[in-house]
Design a protein around this motif. Structure first.
Motif, PDB file in Angstrom:
ATOM      1  N   ASP A   1      -1.307   0.402   5.110  1.00  0.00           N
ATOM      2  CA  ASP A   1      -1.884  -0.883   4.690  1.00  0.00           C
ATOM      3  C   ASP A   1      -2.845  -0.720   3.526  1.00  0.00           C
TER       4      ASP A   1
ATOM      5  N   ARG B   1       0.031  -4.314  -4.651  1.00  0.00           N
ATOM      6  CA  ARG B   1       0.955  -4.588  -3.545  1.00  0.00           C
ATOM      7  C   ARG B   1       0.208  -4.544  -2.211  1.00  0.00           C
TER       8      ARG B   1
ATOM      9  N   THR C   1      -1.343  -5.527   1.394  1.00  0.00           N
ATOM     10  CA  THR C   1      -0.765  -6.104   2.615  1.00  0.00           C
ATOM     11  C   THR C   1      -1.775  -6.950   3.389  1.00  0.00           C
TER      12      THR C   1
ATOM     13  N   SER D   1       3.807  -9.223  -0.899  1.00  0.00           N
ATOM     14  CA  SER D   1       3.475  -8.022  -0.112  1.00  0.00           C
ATOM     15  C   SER D   1       2.501  -8.328   1.021  1.00  0.00           C
ATOM     16  N   LEU D   2       1.791  -9.446   0.926  1.00  0.00           N
ATOM     17  CA  LEU D   2       0.782  -9.767   1.947  1.00  0.00           C
ATOM     18  C   LEU D   2       1.425  -9.993   3.305  1.00  0.00           C
ATOM     19  N   ARG D   3       0.740  -9.511   4.331  1.00  0.00           N
ATOM     20  CA  ARG D   3       1.197  -9.641   5.709  1.00  0.00           C
ATOM     21  C   ARG D   3       0.165 -10.331   6.573  1.00  0.00           C
TER      22      ARG D   3
END
Length: 556
Positions: free
Chosen positions: A243, A291, A293, A318-320
């Motif tokens: 991460d 990128r 997360t 790319s974010l989670r």
């Protein structure tokens, strides 16, 4: 019979019994060549191995300056690499890091340094409208004629010297770059010996709470408090060494240094600072460029990012996940964050500086409705209860004051036993001052601050309820509701409104919208349209200032 408003968090996840220095060393060894810290605005990048070298060098320099375990080291700077390095270096030598708000002026700085008894101060040269060097010259006229570690100040007798992060600093300051030379006088073995004397229940951090009344109080936190809180927040987010976290929230605050830095350190994740102070475009750019997360922020930050004219120019796929905290989180903003920022697993966290900070948190697999209407359930290894004015636990569904107990509760307020006793009762419960409701599943909803509740003609009105309703109006970007004095009803409702760019809406339209949808006694009487709200540097709205300004403008 309805269950009482009391819950325990899960107990399966064990707490970390180690110091911050030990946790840092563990990640530096395990993830040596992975990215540890990226500071976009300084164009600096460190692997865990490189960051460990910088941290150990600063720790040995601090020892060379005579900083002993338990001594206080102040830091007065915006987000930067040296902030991070100072945080972990001070922890390795057992110095208590005193976080000083970058927005502080001379009198506030003097108070924090004096009240905590700081021995050394690390400072930037300037930030926004603050000239730190000039303020220190005013506060410490003796500094200019002192050698860098021989300060003898009449106003701050315990302060020995000031370390400047500037390229050029006035006479009397020690330059950050000079620490490398000082470090050579202390060996790695001496640092290891110092670390071996430390234990996790020692105080390691003082954070001054921005009290709305009286002088700020220094919440004193241990390794055990904050290391475990960062760890548990990270566990809920499912963090790992893969991460990459963008941290636009201030490091001087728990959100940045605990949930951000310590959350990353306990999981080997990458810390990314996009800017010295929050800038929406810089934050979005850092996510896209690195990128990322994970993205952190308070609601006002997410609103600024969502309303940025160039939002769609950045690839944010790319974010989670991430955390929205620091203030009550408007439902409509949460929905947009999930949809437009791709943060499908975003979580809400609730807490306060005095509880390290997080005590309640939603989960990644909680239903959307739960994540937008509550602040989650009790964190692992903690307890929560909601009590009435007599201290009795109320039934589920009833409103009362939220209290927290467990590993996260601070050691106390620094040198202030009276305030400590008022905040933490004899049973070890921290009284938050927040009004809350717990449902049958243990989810907690914050309905307001006990001091923010409006009593209009005998009716109890919670500003949060009206704010959430007004957020459903398409033109409104942000809204804050306050109570102001009224000769007839005791209090009346005033609302400050920030509109979306290009939206047209006036007082009459909003009044009619309210009349058609909420009870008459909840309809605001006063409307004020603004571009921004008064807030702390951490993004917390200062309702007391709004109240003062509204009262003055209306002549109430």
């Amino acid at each position: 019979m309805t269950a009482p408003s009391y819950t325990q968090g899960p107990r399966e996840k064990a707490l970390l019994v180690m110091t911050i220095g030990e946790a840092f060393d563990r990640s530096a060894t395990r993830f040596a060549e992975r990215d540890a810290l990226i500071v976009v605005h300084q164009q600096l990048r460190y692997s865990w191995r490189q960051l460990a070298a910088e941290v150990n060098r600063a720790a040995r320099a601090f020892m060379a300056l005579g900083i002993e375990a338990g001594d206080r080291l102040g830091i007065w700077a915006p987000n930067c690499a040296q902030w991070c390095i100072s945080q972990f270096a001070s922890a390795k030598v057992g110095a208590v890091l005193v976080n000083i708000n970058p927005a502080y002026r001379c009198s506030e700085l003097e108070y924090a340094l004096k009240q905590s008894g700081c021995k050394w101060l690390v400072c930037a040269d300037a930030f926004k409208t603050s000239d730190y060097h000039a303020m220190l010259a005013e506060l410490l006229p003796e500094l200019a004629s002192s050698s860098p570690d021989q300060l003898a100040s009449s106003r701050l007798p315990e302060l020995r010297g000031v370390i400047s992060l500037a390229d050029q600093a006035p006479a009397g300051f020690l330059h950050w770059r000079e620490l490398a030379e000082l470090a050579e006088t202390v060996s790695a073995e001496q640092l290891a010996a110092r670390q071996a004397t430390l234990h996790c229940e020692q105080a390691i951090n003082i954070q001054y709470t921005s009290g709305t009344t009286g002088a700020p109080k220094g919440a004193t936190l241990s390794h055990f408090n904050i290391l475990n809180n960062g760890y548990m927040v990270g566990e809920s987010l499912g963090l790992s060494e893969h991460d990459r976290m963008v941290i636009p929230v201030p490091l001087y605050h728990c959100f940045g240094m605990v949930m951000g830095n310590l959350g990353c350190v306990t999981h080997g994740s990458t810390m990314i600072y996009p800017c010295a102070g929050f800038e929406p475009e810089a934050s979005l750019q850092a996510v896209a460029q690195e990128r990322a997360t994970v993205l952190y922020g308070v609601p006002t930050m997410f609103i600024a990012e969502l309303d940025h004219p160039r939002l769609k120019a950045f690839d944010l796929s790319s974010l989670r996940t991430g955390i929205m905290a620091g203030a009550t989180c408007p439902i409509e903003v949460m929905r947009r964050v999930i949809k437009e920022l791709h943060m499908s697993e975003v979580q809400i966290a609730y807490g306060m500086t005095e509880t390290s900070p997080v005590s309640l948190q939603t989960a990644a697999d909680d239903a959307l409705e739960v994540r937008v209407t509550s602040v989650g359930r009790t964190q692992p290894q903690l307890e929560s209860k909601i009590i009435d004015e007599q201290g009795a636990i109320v039934s589920r569904g009833q409103t009362g004051e939220l209290c927290t107990r467990g590993y996260s509760v601070m050691l106390g307020y620094w040198n202030n036993p009276q305030a400590s006793a008022e905040a933490i009762d004899t049973g070890g419960w921290m009284h938050t001052g927040d009004l809350a409701v717990m449902d049958e599943q243990g989810y907690v909803r914050i309905v307001g601050r006990s001091k923010d509740m409006i009593i209009r003609g005998g009716e109890n009105i919670y500003p949060r309820e009206i704010e959430e309703f007004l957020f459903t109006h398409a033109a409104i970007a942000d809204v804050q509701v306050i109570g102001v004095p009224d000769s007839k009803y005791g209090e009346e409702i005033a609302v400050w409104i920030k509109l979306h760019p290009g939206s047209g809406c006036d007082e009459n339209q909003l009044r009619e919208y309210c009349k058609a949808n909420i009870a008459h006694f909840k309809v605001p009487r006063y409307y004020r349209f603004v571009d921004e709200f008064p807030m702390t540097v951490t993004g917390k709205i200062q309702k007391f200032r709004m109240r003062e300004q509204t009262i003055a403008e209306l002549g109430l």
